[in-house]
Design a protein around this motif. Structure first.
Motif, short mmCIF file in Angstrom:
data_model
loop_
_atom_site.label_atom_id
_atom_site.label_comp_id
_atom_site.label_asym_id
_atom_site.label_seq_id
_atom_site.Cartn_x
_atom_site.Cartn_y
_atom_site.Cartn_z
N THR A 1 0.84 -1.18 0.00
CA THR A 1 0.00 0.00 0.00
C THR A 1 0.88 1.24 0.00
N ARG A 2 0.34 2.33 -0.51
CA ARG A 2 1.12 3.56 -0.63
C ARG A 2 0.91 4.39 0.63
N GLY A 3 1.75 4.10 1.62
CA GLY A 3 1.58 4.67 2.96
C GLY A 3 2.47 5.83 3.27
N GLY A 4 3.05 6.48 2.26
CA GLY A 4 3.85 7.67 2.52
C GLY A 4 5.32 7.39 2.67
N LEU A 5 5.99 8.22 3.45
CA LEU A 5 7.43 8.15 3.63
C LEU A 5 7.85 6.81 4.23
N GLY A 6 8.81 6.14 3.58
CA GLY A 6 9.34 4.89 4.10
C GLY A 6 8.42 3.71 3.92
N SER A 7 7.37 3.85 3.08
CA SER A 7 6.39 2.77 2.93
C SER A 7 6.77 1.76 1.86
N VAL A 8 7.87 1.97 1.16
CA VAL A 8 8.25 1.08 0.06
C VAL A 8 9.04 -0.08 0.63
N PRO A 9 8.57 -1.34 0.45
CA PRO A 9 9.28 -2.50 0.98
C PRO A 9 10.61 -2.68 0.28
N SER A 10 11.60 -3.22 1.01
CA SER A 10 12.94 -3.39 0.44
C SER A 10 12.94 -4.33 -0.75
N GLY B 1 9.52 7.03 -0.73
CA GLY B 1 8.15 6.96 -0.22
C GLY B 1 7.15 7.02 -1.36
N GLN B 2 5.97 6.49 -1.12
CA GLN B 2 4.90 6.51 -2.11
C GLN B 2 3.62 6.97 -1.44
N TRP B 3 2.92 7.89 -2.11
CA TRP B 3 1.65 8.42 -1.61
C TRP B 3 0.54 8.10 -2.61
N PRO B 4 -0.67 7.85 -2.14
CA PRO B 4 -1.76 7.50 -3.06
C PRO B 4 -2.23 8.65 -3.94
N SER B 5 -1.83 9.89 -3.60
CA SER B 5 -2.24 11.04 -4.40
C SER B 5 -1.38 12.24 -4.04
N GLN B 6 -1.49 13.28 -4.84
CA GLN B 6 -0.77 14.52 -4.53
C GLN B 6 -1.30 15.12 -3.24
N GLY B 7 -2.62 15.03 -3.03
CA GLY B 7 -3.21 15.56 -1.81
C GLY B 7 -2.64 14.91 -0.57
N ALA B 8 -2.39 13.60 -0.63
CA ALA B 8 -1.82 12.89 0.50
C ALA B 8 -0.40 13.37 0.78
N LEU B 9 0.38 13.59 -0.27
CA LEU B 9 1.74 14.10 -0.11
C LEU B 9 1.73 15.50 0.50
N LEU B 10 0.86 16.38 -0.02
CA LEU B 10 0.77 17.73 0.51
C LEU B 10 0.31 17.72 1.97
N ALA B 11 -0.59 16.82 2.30
CA ALA B 11 -1.06 16.71 3.68
C ALA B 11 0.08 16.32 4.61
N ASP B 12 0.95 15.41 4.17
CA ASP B 12 2.08 14.98 4.99
C ASP B 12 3.09 16.09 5.19
N VAL C 1 13.32 9.24 13.39
CA VAL C 1 13.89 8.91 12.09
C VAL C 1 12.78 9.04 11.03
N PRO C 2 13.15 9.17 9.75
CA PRO C 2 12.13 9.34 8.71
C PRO C 2 11.06 8.26 8.68
N ALA C 3 11.44 7.00 8.90
CA ALA C 3 10.44 5.93 8.88
C ALA C 3 9.39 6.14 9.97
N GLN C 4 9.83 6.60 11.15
CA GLN C 4 8.89 6.87 12.23
C GLN C 4 8.00 8.06 11.88
N ARG C 5 8.61 9.09 11.29
CA ARG C 5 7.81 10.24 10.87
C ARG C 5 6.77 9.83 9.85
N GLY C 6 7.18 8.96 8.93
CA GLY C 6 6.24 8.50 7.91
C GLY C 6 5.06 7.77 8.51
N GLN C 7 5.31 6.93 9.52
CA GLN C 7 4.21 6.21 10.18
C GLN C 7 3.24 7.18 10.84
N ILE C 8 3.77 8.18 11.50
CA ILE C 8 2.92 9.15 12.19
C ILE C 8 2.10 9.96 11.20
#
Length: 294
Positions: free
Chosen positions: A91-100, A204-215, A233-240
């Motif tokens: 799923t496109r969950g934002g910063l750090g959401s891309v699996p290795s 990171g991957q976001w489902p839309s531009q709006g999601a990226l702007l919101a983050d 760290v960025p991964a923690q910020r991405g989760q929040i």
């Protein structure tokens, strides 16, 4: 009228590039067992049965009716992994959401990301963080949690500011706390999805531009709002930030409302229940995550 039996039996949705290898192997095993059982009474009949079964599997993708559904529902995740079919949904969950697993052998793992200061690598619960930092609070009119009014006003103001100009990639990288020495960052669009990328990997991957702007807008506020933000760290910020988008009540950059829904997402060998938040007017998706992770 001549009937093309091959055309009738062929199911392209389960064959060729859509073929599910675990389904195929499972059905071949079943065909072999059935053929062996018949061969005890008639070798010719057993061979014919196995040959016919292989033909059906080739044309239809499976032999046993309902195999795709049965495989998705009952085949253990470990078995799917043996066949190279990762059952987890990306799923496109934002910063750090891309699996290795999505990076190539020459790419750097996402742990190469660092924040601007000395950081903690401990697991963080976004829900607890947002409550502790008074970003979330009990709703006034229902038994639930809502974004605090003061944070919401500042967040909305930042989103409006971001939507009125082109998003600066350097600002986005800085505010999200990403540092990778020698890398140049870009923001790219793939269909409806938006991604933060470097020459070596996707950050990171976001489902839309709006999601990226919101983050980015939320990170702007948290930088001043929370004394703990700089220690993440960025991964923690991405989760929040991803979790915070679940509480959006208005579509970023407009006055449109948003709706939360649940849908079933199918892959070749598995199915997943996904929670989404989308803008009612535009359909723009702001949040998506598997139900068992929300």
């Amino acid at each position: 009228m001549k009937v093309d039996i091959v055309e009738i039996l062929h199911q392209p949705e389960y064959t060729d590039e859509n073929r599910c290898e675990p389904c195929t192997v499972l059905n071949l095993v079943i065909a072999g067992i059935a053929g062996s059982a018949i061969a005890r009474k008639s070798k010719l009949g057993g061979a014919a049965a196995f040959g016919a079964s292989v033909g059906l599997i080739y044309l239809r993708g499976y032999l046993v009716p309902g195999t795709p559904t049965l495989t998705k529902r009952y085949l253990p995740s470990a078995v799917l992994r043996w066949f190279g079919k990762e059952p987890e949904l990306e799923t496109r969950g934002g910063l750090g959401s891309v699996p290795s697993e999505t990076t190539s052998a020459n790419e750097q793992p996402s742990k190469a990301m660092t924040s601007d200061s000395e950081t903690s690598t401990e697991e963080i619960d976004p829900h607890d963080f947002l409550l502790t930092e008074d970003v979330l609070e009990p709703c006034e009119n229902r038994d639930d949690l809502c974004i605090s009014e003061s944070y919401s006003k500042r967040w909305n103001a930042e989103i409006v500011d971001l939507t009125e100009k082109d998003l600066d990639v350097d600002e986005a990288v800085s505010i999200l706390g990403v540092q990778m020495e020698g890398e140049t960052f870009e923001i790219e669009q793939y269909g409806e999805a938006w991604a933060l990328v470097t020459g070596s990997q996707t950050i990171g991957q976001w489902p839309s531009q709006g999601a990226l702007l919101a983050d980015v807008g939320a990170a702007r506020v948290l930088e001043e709002w929370s004394d703990e933000w700089d220690n993440l760290v960025p991964a923690q910020r991405g989760q929040i930030l991803n979790g915070l988008r679940l509480f959006l009540e208005r579509c970023p950059g407009s006055e449109g409302s948003v709706s939360i829904s649940q849908e079933t997402v199918e892959s070749c060998c598995s199915s997943h229940e996904v929670i989404t938040v989308s803008c009612d007017k535009t359909g723009e998706r702001l949040f998506e995550q598997q139900l068992n992770e929300v």
